[in-house]
Write a protein that holds these residues in place. Structure first.
Motif: not given
Length: 380
Positions: A264-265, A282-284, A290-292, A306-307
């Motif tokens: 993601x990063x 990035x956030x949750x 999801x981390x988004x 997302x993950x």
């Protein structure tokens, strides 16, 4: 001198079997069939070259490209996750869902007026039908697509995260590769609609989805639903389709799974370096966990990486919570203002039109405003 302290609130949530007085359970029609995968999304684009570049930088694998048509896949076994065809407009044409083998597609032709698709239109072959949801958006139901060999993916780095309580990574470094966030699959799509219950009735009946989380307005009426696939004892993503009651018929965003937080990063860095327009993250998230990380494609459509999302088996009970703008995210930068309806002349004219057609009532308009307008955080 005393100072009041700002308070962050944890969102409330109630199982359907123990709803507070006044909260209305979501109506669920009998399903005609059962979707087992969001197969792919279909786009129409005036210019395909910018979309191809974005898809590659976003981490999709473009498997065919011509002046008339783009086809992309992820690293998973689906032969296709996105199709874009050259046309006079920039728009989402619709979604395609893979149906269970025991779903009788013929029933959709008699009960919904669906028409059979010609085989050459289907990536991976098989068969399928086309029907249209209450907003007029095309929906394909497909079966028998040939699966493809998965593409190689690196191992997840977060599997060896060191914490204050557990240190599994000793004498080893974390070095995530600088590369696009490799997309594994298309995970979900979010659609806004004016006639919320009618749209929910249609999709639940057509696809056999399970409501995972429902959000309700101050009068207790449902206005947003996160729906997952019914895969029985096999865990399914928290949501594959999200329906949002609002002021227009609109594609909100689509989301694509990547390997882990480092993907993601690094994916964000690559997209920034290539000049693409960042939206949020990035956030949750709260619902789905999801981390988004959100991006705009060249035509302004929203895409999410997302993950680390929640998964549920079919027997887990539906949860209900109040609809609040702040419930979109648990932590991270504040959600952008673009995720709320714009307060401009165009929106005002749309509202006037809805009221005149009696497509929305003044009371519902007031309830939506009460849910979305207050500051989402103490500093808002």
């Amino acid at each position: 001198m005393s100072h009041s302290r700002a308070v962050l609130r944890q969102p409330e949530s109630y199982p359907e079997s123990r709803l507070p007085p006044g909260v209305q359970p979501l109506r669920r029609p009998t399903a005609l069939g059962r979707a087992v995968e969001l197969a792919f999304l279909r786009w129409e684009k005036r210019k395909l070259a910018p979309t191809e570049r974005f898809w590659r930088d976003f981490g999709m694998q473009v498997v065919s490209a011509s002046p008339e048509r783009l086809v992309a896949r992820g690293a998973g076994p689906a032969p296709c996750i996105a199709i874009a065809e050259q046309g006079p407009r920039d728009r989402l044409v619709g979604a395609a869902f893979r149906m269970s083998d025991d779903t009788e597609l013929e029933r959709y032709t008699t009960e919904f007026g669906a028409t059979w698709l010609s085989p050459e239109r289907l990536p991976g072959g098989g068969r399928g039908v086309e029907l249209f949801d209450p907003s007029g958006r095309s929906v394909w139901l497909v079966q028998g697509q040939a699966r493809v060999e998965c593409l190689p993916l690196r191992e997840a780095l977060v599997a060896t995260t060191n914490t204050a309580h557990h240190v599994p990574r000793v004498n080893r470094k974390v070095r995530s590769p600088i590369e696009p966030a490799r997309v594994v699959k298309v995970g979900h799509a979010v659609l806004q609609t004016v006639d919320f219950q009618r749209m929910v009735d249609w999709y639940l009946r057509v696809l056999g989805l399970i409501p995972t989380d429902v959000q309700f307005l101050a009068d207790g009426s449902p206005s947003l639903v996160f729906c997952r696939l019914d895969l029985g004892e096999q865990p399914a993503d928290h949501h594959t389709l999200v329906l949002v009651g609002g002021l227009e018929e609109k594609y909100e965003h689509s989301a694509y799974e990547v390997v882990d937080l480092d993907a993601l990063g690094q994916g964000q860095q690559v997209l920034r370096a290539q000049g693409h327009r960042h939206m949020w993250g990035i956030g949750r998230h709260v619902l789905g966990s999801q981390l988004f990380d959100y991006w705009f494609d060249p035509d302004g459509f929203e895409y999410e990486h997302y993950t680390d999302g929640d998964v549920f088996t079919a027997d887990v009970e539906t949860e209900y919570s109040p609809l609040e703008f702040g419930s979109i995210w648990a932590w991270g930068d504040d959600a952008p203002a673009s995720m709320k309806p714009k307060k401009d002349l165009r929106t005002l004219l749309r509202i006037v039109g809805l009221l005149r057609r009696k497509a929305i009532t003044p009371q519902r308009l007031k309830l939506l405003s009460e849910a979305m307008d207050p500051p989402a955080r103490p500093w808002g």
